[in-house]
Design a protein around this motif. Structure first.
Motif, short mmCIF file in Angstrom:
data_model
loop_
_atom_site.label_atom_id
_atom_site.label_comp_id
_atom_site.label_asym_id
_atom_site.label_seq_id
_atom_site.Cartn_x
_atom_site.Cartn_y
_atom_site.Cartn_z
N PHE A 1 0.84 -1.20 0.00
CA PHE A 1 0.00 0.00 0.00
C PHE A 1 0.87 1.25 0.00
O PHE A 1 0.62 2.19 -0.76
N PHE A 2 1.90 1.27 0.84
CA PHE A 2 2.77 2.44 0.90
C PHE A 2 3.58 2.60 -0.39
O PHE A 2 3.81 3.71 -0.85
N THR A 3 3.97 1.50 -0.99
CA THR A 3 4.66 1.56 -2.27
C THR A 3 3.73 2.12 -3.35
O THR A 3 4.13 3.00 -4.14
N ASP A 4 2.48 1.64 -3.37
CA ASP A 4 1.50 2.17 -4.33
C ASP A 4 1.20 3.64 -4.05
O ASP A 4 1.02 4.43 -4.99
N LEU A 5 1.15 4.01 -2.77
CA LEU A 5 0.88 5.40 -2.40
C LEU A 5 1.98 6.32 -2.90
O LEU A 5 1.69 7.37 -3.50
N ILE A 6 3.21 5.94 -2.70
CA ILE A 6 4.33 6.77 -3.16
C ILE A 6 4.36 6.86 -4.68
O ILE A 6 4.55 7.93 -5.25
N SER A 7 4.13 5.75 -5.36
CA SER A 7 4.15 5.79 -6.83
C SER A 7 2.94 6.54 -7.39
O SER A 7 3.02 7.14 -8.46
N SER A 8 1.82 6.53 -6.68
CA SER A 8 0.63 7.23 -7.18
C SER A 8 0.74 8.73 -7.02
O SER A 8 -0.02 9.47 -7.64
N GLY B 1 -4.08 12.38 -11.77
CA GLY B 1 -5.44 11.96 -11.47
C GLY B 1 -5.54 11.26 -10.14
O GLY B 1 -4.54 10.93 -9.50
N PRO B 2 -6.78 11.08 -9.68
CA PRO B 2 -6.98 10.41 -8.39
C PRO B 2 -6.81 8.90 -8.53
O PRO B 2 -7.49 8.26 -9.31
N THR B 3 -5.89 8.35 -7.78
CA THR B 3 -5.67 6.91 -7.79
C THR B 3 -6.32 6.32 -6.54
O THR B 3 -6.51 7.03 -5.54
#
Length: 167
Positions: free
Chosen positions: A4-11, A16-18
């Protein structure tokens, strides 16, 4: 949890809203509301009620904006898809295999390549200054400017003298 934190940083770097940004935003606002509730119980200050209403309003506005943005993106995708279907139906009768989209080189580009309407290409060309007049213009230096382009302290002195005379 680590994903989740990896996805959060990459998003963060994704336009746009991820989904991970939306989840993090909603979790942050929920935690802020809990903090305001605890502070209200501990201090009995009405300020935390007001802050809670402001937080709730901002939370609602952000979620509303994300919903509207997703609806607009969906509508744009639907319109693009319908245009492609219409374009495909028109070309079936002619027996043409590719999309027929012209590229800047003058040829046509297939479905997987670059696409763009004629107005987009014209706008792109207009935004390049070297194409506007054929040659880049040199900026005028301060010595080349006409007298109306620059103001000096003496101009302001003339204005203040005129105001004193009017009084």
């Amino acid at each position: 949890m680590a994903t989740f934190f990896t996805d959060l940083i990459s998003s963060i770097f994704t336009p746009g809203p991820t989904p991970s940004i939306i989840v993090a935003t909603n979790a942050s606002f929920a935690a802020l509301q809990v903090v305001f509730l605890v502070l209200l119980i501990l201090t009995y200050s009405v300020h935390f009620v007001v802050l809670s209403f402001l937080c709730a309003g901002l939370w609602w506005a952000i979620n509303w904006f994300v919903t509207e943005l997703e609806a607009a993106n969906k509508q744009e995708r639907d319109m693009k898809q319908s245009r492609e279907m219409k374009r495909g139906q028109g070309q079936e009768g002619m027996g043409v295999e590719d999309s027929g989209t012209e590229t800047e080189g003058g040829g046509t580009q297939s479905e997987g390549g670059v696409s763009g309407s004629m107005s987009e290409r014209k706008t792109e060309r207009l935004l390049r200054p070297e194409d506007a007049q054929g040659v880049l213009r040199k900026r005028m230096s301060s010595g080349e400017a006409s007298s109306g382009d620059l103001s000096t302290d003496s101009d302001w002195d003339k204005v203040s003298e005129a105001e004193e005379v009017d009084r």
